[in-house]
Design a protein around this motif. Structure first.
Motif, PDB file in Angstrom:
ATOM      1  N   ALA A 171       1.061  -1.229   0.072  1.00  0.00           N
ATOM      2  CA  ALA A 171      -0.011   0.026   0.170  1.00  0.00           C
ATOM      3  C   ALA A 171       1.060   1.212   0.055  1.00  0.00           C
ATOM      4  N   ALA A 193      -4.054  -1.610  -0.155  1.00  0.00           N
ATOM      5  CA  ALA A 193      -4.655  -0.882  -1.018  1.00  0.00           C
ATOM      6  C   ALA A 193      -4.629  -1.472  -2.339  1.00  0.00           C
ATOM      7  N   GLN A 238      -7.822   2.842  -0.478  1.00  0.00           N
ATOM      8  CA  GLN A 238      -7.529   1.724   0.741  1.00  0.00           C
ATOM      9  C   GLN A 238      -8.582   0.970   0.766  1.00  0.00           C
TER      10      GLN A 238
END
Length: 518
Positions: A261, A286, A281
């Motif tokens: 992420a 992510a 998110q």
């Protein structure tokens, strides 16, 4: 010797005077590195027929290890201008954005309502300082057939293994569009004998990825290439972690989804991407949707693919490597390298396409490749050879929709060219596409024009027609009548400013998926 593993292993600034106009943007005169807020230069990307994205990121100290570029925790107003001329006598658009610490003081300006097929120049201003000038282009209007596409593409820029001279040589060609096909950075820690020292150790968190991207953007050759034409980018493994596959890291890494992420976040911050591509998110980490199409009138559609985020785990071993013909998992009909949604999207794009050329910008070998010399066979389960059914679904679509498909590939740190078969398991299968594989910017060092087993590999893979093992890029020119291809190579990158030469050149004709000598 060429082995699959060896292939995968491993100062000009456009800054102008304060008046912006003393030196044209195309000039190649040597200048001192930029100082002040715009040490990372400027870039543009994602061209449409009436718009483009303008990018910059403010930093006084690009390699400050906290990832914030030496800037305090406060927003910075940033003004921008777009002009028809590089001296900004004819400004057509202007505006302001706010660079915020939460986004590492990056700025993404999305423009629309511009003239199709037009050249523009842009710059930013912040804190009383002016940025370098960038050049960008919009795509031709839909239905336009007479405007060629001059496209250059490359991949794999490892800061420690060489100088970014290929970026300079690519910029000197003044292409209409530059495609970067993965491994824009390398997440590795320090090498034992680097050509250049990088800042920070292995990228494990947001600060680390931001610093690595900033060091690449601060490089003057990189700035030259980013400022000369719009870019379109897709990632590969080293932009996050070597050999990652979907949610699975190469090595046991409990916080991998957090690491991924944060790598996605830094990637977005440092690339001229649209706000719609900003990482979302999610509870399981992510997501950043990078697959998309760039349309260049009716001459070409460039379909950019993501072969990392949605793929199934590597066949047979669960790890990236070479597997033998007894690895039957490769043929499992439900295995996919693109994921079902991306496969359906690409099929629809090919079905609806009316362009002369459909280019597939992606990361790993699509055509079959036997990497074992002599008796026996060995296939990469990281490339499409590990996802045979997924490849066959794509080649069937290309064939059924009668598309002039050319696959643009990165990853392997050397130039290759060959023909993609409708079914590589059928010795009599026809060719349905051409694949052009670009070498790296610097990864794997200087390389060689030819290795001791080059000819053996070419003989054992007769659909492969060309190899060169130096660094460089590929430049192409696409028209309604043909696609001209030049593989550009440099003799060295361990020293700066090597000239580029054409190591191979071909012509591809519509309706004939074959490589013809130029």
């Amino acid at each position: 010797m060429i082995t699959r593993r060896s292939l995968f292993a491993g100062g000009v600034s456009l800054g102008l005077s304060a008046a912006l106009g003393a030196t044209p943007v195309r000039a190649a005169a040597r200048r001192a590195p930029l100082s002040g807020l715009f040490t990372l230069g400027v870039a543009s990307g994602e061209p449409t027929h009436d718009g483009v994205v303008l990018w910059t990121r403010l930093a006084k100290d690009p390699i400050a290890l906290d990832g914030f570029g030496g800037l305090p925790d406060r927003p910075v107003p940033v003004q921008w201008q777009l002009a028809k001329d590089e001296n900004f006598r004819h400004v057509v658009r202007r505006g302001a954005e706010v660079a915020r610490r939460a986004a590492a003081h990056s700025v993404h300006v999305e423009l629309d309502g511009l003239d199709p097929g037009a050249e523009y120049f842009y710059r930013f201003k912040a804190g009383g300082e002016l940025s370098p000038v960038g050049r960008t282009l919009t795509a031709p209007a839909p239905g336009t057939r007479g405007r060629p596409l001059n496209l250059s593409f490359t991949s794999c820029a490892d800061y420690q293994t060489g100088w970014f001279t290929p970026y300079r040589r690519m910029a000197e060609d003044q292409p209409d569009l530059i495609a970067f096909l993965g491994d824009y950075i390398y997440e590795y820690g320090d090498y034992k004998y680097p050509v250049r020292d990088q800042a920070g150790g292995e990228c494990l968190d947001l600060a680390g990825y931001r610093v690595r991207h900033a060091q690449h953007k601060a490089d003057p050759e990189s700035q030259l290439a980013h400022a000369i034409a719009p870019w379109v980018v897709v990632w590969d493994d080293h932009d996050i972690e070597n050999a990652w596959a979907g949610d699975v890291p190469e090595q046991p890494d409990p916080p991998f989804l957090k690491r991924r992420a944060e790598a996605f976040q830094a990637y977005y911050e440092n690339m001229p991407l649209r706000r719609a591509q900003k990482p979302a998110q999610k509870p399981d980490g992510a997501a950043l949707k990078l697959y998309r199409s760039i349309r260049w009138g009716e001459v070409a559609n460039l379909h950019l693919l993501d072969t990392r985020q949605y793929r199934d785990l590597y066949a047979c071993t669960g790890k990236s490597g070479t597997v033998g013909p007894d690895c039957l998992d490769r043929f499992e009909p439900n295995r996919t390298i693109l994921g079902r949604d991306q496969e359906a999207w690409l099929d629809d794009r090919l079905k609806r396409s009316r362009a002369t050329w459909d280019l597939l910008g992606q990361q790993v070998f699509l055509m079959e490749m036997d990497w074992t010399n002599g008796e026996g066979k060995g296939y990469s389960n990281e490339g499409w050879d590990g996802y045979v059914a997924s490849r066959n679904r794509l080649t069937a679509a290309i064939d059924a929709y009668r598309r002039n498909a050319v696959v643009l590939t990165g990853d392997v740190h050397s130039h290759w060219a060959g023909e993609v078969k409708r079914d590589h398991q059928d010795p009599g299968s026809k060719s349905v596409a051409v694949e052009l594989v670009t070498t790296s910017v610097t990864s794997a060092g200087n390389g060689l024009d030819e290795y001791p087993n080059t000819q053996v590999l070419l003989e054992e893979n007769p659909h492969v027609k060309f190899f060169n093992g130096r660094r460089g890029y590929v430049r192409t020119r696409l028209t309604q009548q043909e696609m001209k291809v030049e593989f550009r190579s440099l003799s060295r990158v361990t020293e700066p400013y090597a000239p580029a030469y054409t190591s191979g050149s071909f012509v591809i004709e519509p309706g004939r998926p074959a490589l013809n000598p130029a």
